[in-house]
Motif scaffolding. Sequence first.
Motif, PDB file in Angstrom:
ATOM      1  N   LEU A   1       0.456  -1.713  -0.218  1.00  0.00           N
ATOM      2  CA  LEU A   1       0.194  -0.127  -0.165  1.00  0.00           C
ATOM      3  C   LEU A   1       0.970   1.816   0.121  1.00  0.00           C
ATOM      4  O   LEU A   1       0.589   2.310  -0.689  1.00  0.00           O
ATOM      5  N   ALA A   2       1.937   1.194   0.553  1.00  0.00           N
ATOM      6  CA  ALA A   2       3.173   2.454   0.954  1.00  0.00           C
ATOM      7  C   ALA A   2       3.524   2.665  -0.263  1.00  0.00           C
ATOM      8  O   ALA A   2       4.112   3.382  -0.915  1.00  0.00           O
ATOM      9  N   SER A   3       4.442   2.010  -1.253  1.00  0.00           N
ATOM     10  CA  SER A   3       4.720   1.892  -2.367  1.00  0.00           C
ATOM     11  C   SER A   3       3.830   2.096  -3.550  1.00  0.00           C
ATOM     12  O   SER A   3       4.103   1.666  -4.881  1.00  0.00           O
ATOM     13  N   CYS A   4       2.245   1.622  -3.631  1.00  0.00           N
ATOM     14  CA  CYS A   4       1.704   1.902  -4.272  1.00  0.00           C
ATOM     15  C   CYS A   4       1.343   2.728  -5.334  1.00  0.00           C
ATOM     16  O   CYS A   4       1.574   4.234  -4.724  1.00  0.00           O
ATOM     17  N   GLY A   5       1.563   2.610  -7.260  1.00  0.00           N
ATOM     18  CA  GLY A   5       1.782   3.863  -7.542  1.00  0.00           C
ATOM     19  C   GLY A   5       0.208   4.639  -8.628  1.00  0.00           C
ATOM     20  O   GLY A   5      -0.826   3.554  -8.591  1.00  0.00           O
ATOM     21  N   GLN A   6       0.954   5.036  -9.237  1.00  0.00           N
ATOM     22  CA  GLN A   6      -0.659   5.543 -10.529  1.00  0.00           C
ATOM     23  C   GLN A   6      -0.727   3.935 -11.250  1.00  0.00           C
ATOM     24  O   GLN A   6      -2.172   3.836 -11.318  1.00  0.00           O
ATOM     25  N   ILE A   7      -0.300   3.502 -11.898  1.00  0.00           N
ATOM     26  CA  ILE A   7       0.271   2.746 -12.610  1.00  0.00           C
ATOM     27  C   ILE A   7      -0.703   1.341 -11.990  1.00  0.00           C
ATOM     28  O   ILE A   7      -1.316   0.831 -12.952  1.00  0.00           O
ATOM     29  N   ASP A   8      -0.526   1.188 -11.103  1.00  0.00           N
ATOM     30  CA  ASP A   8      -1.138   0.144  -9.442  1.00  0.00           C
ATOM     31  C   ASP A   8      -2.569   0.457  -9.796  1.00  0.00           C
ATOM     32  O   ASP A   8      -3.260  -0.343 -10.102  1.00  0.00           O
ATOM     33  N   ILE A   9      -3.162   1.534  -9.632  1.00  0.00           N
ATOM     34  CA  ILE A   9      -4.479   2.069  -9.447  1.00  0.00           C
ATOM     35  C   ILE A   9      -5.294   1.861 -10.611  1.00  0.00           C
ATOM     36  O   ILE A   9      -6.231   1.005 -10.968  1.00  0.00           O
ATOM     37  N   ASP A  10      -4.453   2.360 -11.798  1.00  0.00           N
ATOM     38  CA  ASP A  10      -5.162   2.088 -13.408  1.00  0.00           C
ATOM     39  C   ASP A  10      -5.213   1.075 -13.500  1.00  0.00           C
ATOM     40  O   ASP A  10      -6.031   0.640 -14.266  1.00  0.00           O
ATOM     41  N   ALA A  11      -4.013  -0.312 -13.572  1.00  0.00           N
ATOM     42  CA  ALA A  11      -4.288  -1.522 -13.742  1.00  0.00           C
ATOM     43  C   ALA A  11      -5.400  -2.075 -13.014  1.00  0.00           C
ATOM     44  O   ALA A  11      -5.733  -2.913 -13.792  1.00  0.00           O
ATOM     45  N   TRP A  12      -5.468  -1.549 -11.698  1.00  0.00           N
ATOM     46  CA  TRP A  12      -6.553  -2.193 -11.138  1.00  0.00           C
ATOM     47  C   TRP A  12      -8.072  -1.976 -11.421  1.00  0.00           C
ATOM     48  O   TRP A  12      -8.614  -3.122 -11.543  1.00  0.00           O
ATOM     49  N   TRP A  13      -7.998  -0.547 -11.300  1.00  0.00           N
ATOM     50  CA  TRP A  13      -9.294  -0.459 -12.456  1.00  0.00           C
ATOM     51  C   TRP A  13     -10.150  -0.493 -13.777  1.00  0.00           C
ATOM     52  O   TRP A  13     -10.648  -1.132 -14.011  1.00  0.00           O
ATOM     53  N   VAL A  14      -8.701  -0.969 -14.336  1.00  0.00           N
ATOM     54  CA  VAL A  14      -9.233  -1.781 -15.800  1.00  0.00           C
ATOM     55  C   VAL A  14      -9.624  -2.623 -15.949  1.00  0.00           C
ATOM     56  O   VAL A  14     -10.269  -3.418 -16.219  1.00  0.00           O
ATOM     57  N   GLY A  15      -9.010  -4.156 -15.046  1.00  0.00           N
ATOM     58  CA  GLY A  15      -9.602  -5.175 -14.866  1.00  0.00           C
ATOM     59  C   GLY A  15     -10.180  -5.144 -13.744  1.00  0.00           C
ATOM     60  O   GLY A  15     -10.799  -6.956 -13.510  1.00  0.00           O
ATOM     61  N   ASN A  16     -10.843  -4.760 -13.394  1.00  0.00           N
ATOM     62  CA  ASN A  16     -12.136  -5.203 -12.250  1.00  0.00           C
ATOM     63  C   ASN A  16     -13.485  -4.483 -12.619  1.00  0.00           C
ATOM     64  O   ASN A  16     -13.609  -2.764 -13.448  1.00  0.00           O
ATOM     65  N   THR A  17     -14.630  -4.738 -12.188  1.00  0.00           N
ATOM     66  CA  THR A  17     -16.206  -4.253 -11.843  1.00  0.00           C
ATOM     67  C   THR A  17     -15.959  -2.887 -11.610  1.00  0.00           C
ATOM     68  O   THR A  17     -15.535  -2.393 -11.193  1.00  0.00           O
ATOM     69  N   GLU A  18     -17.585  -2.083 -12.438  1.00  0.00           N
ATOM     70  CA  GLU A  18     -17.956  -1.054 -11.504  1.00  0.00           C
ATOM     71  C   GLU A  18     -17.709  -0.954 -10.259  1.00  0.00           C
ATOM     72  O   GLU A  18     -17.251   0.429  -9.239  1.00  0.00           O
ATOM     73  N   HIS A  19     -19.098  -1.832  -9.722  1.00  0.00           N
ATOM     74  CA  HIS A  19     -19.564  -2.139  -8.694  1.00  0.00           C
ATOM     75  C   HIS A  19     -18.547  -2.632  -7.553  1.00  0.00           C
ATOM     76  O   HIS A  19     -17.946  -1.662  -6.878  1.00  0.00           O
ATOM     77  N   SER A  20     -16.603  -3.573  -8.177  1.00  0.00           N
ATOM     78  CA  SER A  20     -15.992  -3.360  -7.145  1.00  0.00           C
ATOM     79  C   SER A  20     -15.355  -2.150  -6.977  1.00  0.00           C
ATOM     80  O   SER A  20     -14.369  -1.924  -5.645  1.00  0.00           O
ATOM     81  N   ARG A  21     -14.369  -0.943  -7.993  1.00  0.00           N
ATOM     82  CA  ARG A  21     -14.383   0.188  -7.727  1.00  0.00           C
ATOM     83  C   ARG A  21     -14.967   0.624  -7.141  1.00  0.00           C
ATOM     84  O   ARG A  21     -14.118   1.787  -6.483  1.00  0.00           O
ATOM     85  N   THR A  22     -16.090   1.681  -6.606  1.00  0.00           N
ATOM     86  CA  THR A  22     -16.967   1.434  -6.046  1.00  0.00           C
ATOM     87  C   THR A  22     -17.056   1.206  -4.782  1.00  0.00           C
ATOM     88  O   THR A  22     -17.006   2.149  -4.176  1.00  0.00           O
ATOM     89  N   CYS A  23     -16.265   0.317  -4.463  1.00  0.00           N
ATOM     90  CA  CYS A  23     -16.373  -0.544  -3.319  1.00  0.00           C
ATOM     91  C   CYS A  23     -15.264   0.034  -2.337  1.00  0.00           C
ATOM     92  O   CYS A  23     -14.742   0.250  -1.179  1.00  0.00           O
ATOM     93  N   LEU A  24     -14.275  -0.133  -3.527  1.00  0.00           N
ATOM     94  CA  LEU A  24     -12.687   0.051  -3.100  1.00  0.00           C
ATOM     95  C   LEU A  24     -12.526   1.785  -2.975  1.00  0.00           C
ATOM     96  O   LEU A  24     -11.428   2.077  -1.845  1.00  0.00           O
ATOM     97  N   ARG A  25     -13.300   2.919  -3.288  1.00  0.00           N
ATOM     98  CA  ARG A  25     -13.122   4.281  -3.553  1.00  0.00           C
ATOM     99  C   ARG A  25     -12.628   4.130  -2.294  1.00  0.00           C
ATOM    100  O   ARG A  25     -12.003   5.692  -1.355  1.00  0.00           O
ATOM    101  N   ALA A  26     -13.787   3.948  -1.038  1.00  0.00           N
ATOM    102  CA  ALA A  26     -13.392   4.357   0.150  1.00  0.00           C
ATOM    103  C   ALA A  26     -12.361   4.028   1.051  1.00  0.00           C
ATOM    104  O   ALA A  26     -11.515   4.569   1.647  1.00  0.00           O
TER     105      ALA A  26
END
Length: 317
Positions: free
Chosen positions: A114-139
């Motif tokens: 989590l500490a080393s997580c970069g924008q490339i990780d966020i973008d990769a996770w967003w591409v590979g998951n559903t809109e519901h999954s993204r909504t749940c992770l946002r908080a």
Amino acid sequence: MFVPVPLTHDAFHELQPWRAAAHLEALLMTCGVLPAVDKYRCSLQRWLPGHLARIADPEHVKTIKLFATWRVLPRLRARAERSHITPSVRRFAAEQIKYATAFLQWLGERNSTLASCGQIDIDAWWVGNTEHSRTCLRAFLNWAMQSRRCRRTLSIPAMKVSRRAALSEDERLDALGRLLTDAEIPMRLRAAGVIVLLYAQPVSRIVRLSVDDVIRDGDTVLLRLGEPASPVPAPVAALLLEHIANRDNMNTATNPASCWLFPGRRAGQPFRPDHLSALLNEVGVPASAARGAAIRQQLLELPRPWGPAEQPVTLST
């Protein structure tokens, strides 16, 4: 051998099987032996220790416990103090914790944290998951950035909102006709469905209605959804009164004198809104689409405002 258990909610949260413990806890709250607390908040607190126990990485356990303690649970308490927690709110709270856990595990598989997580990780996770999954992770991501557990410069993509189209007016009227005449449909679904279709009430509000909200004034029946109470058409009034006289879940020790218009199976609790919504959908009354149709019809029935060229002329003498 009987082991004494303290009469506290925390003690009940440790008991198994949890369904039996939750039922007994609800009965004790109804009788005043235990202080009343929101059952869905209790449900999440009962579920959380088991979820944490299944996480293998101790650092992940620590992070998820902090997230639940300082973000998820305080918001549930605040919601309970304002009104009440619905099953969908409780489910979403648990899913926020589940997806946060899954995201930490996914980072570990990428040799990241989590500490080393970069924008490339966020973008990769967003591409590979559903809109519901993204909504749940946002908080979780917002909490992690605010608490400096990850980079505060991360950008979270905007949330997409999609809604099911409302029923057409013909579909709304057809559904109303079926609910008023089809004796094969369970009475509670007919009563709840007409309230959605006529008064545009959400199911979460409908299950909080009491029998006292159905007011009989001579031959007139009113439904208290606010002030003043709304008049009820004669066929619908007859349906509501028949439902009150034959409510479900009234023949057990749980709800012998329930005041809820739609009593549930748990002591002192109304019918679960998510369960009611699913049952309505099964009989052809999708709650959100039906409510949208009712809102549209109510807007069409509002008095037409005066336009600039239609203002009444006042003649001075």
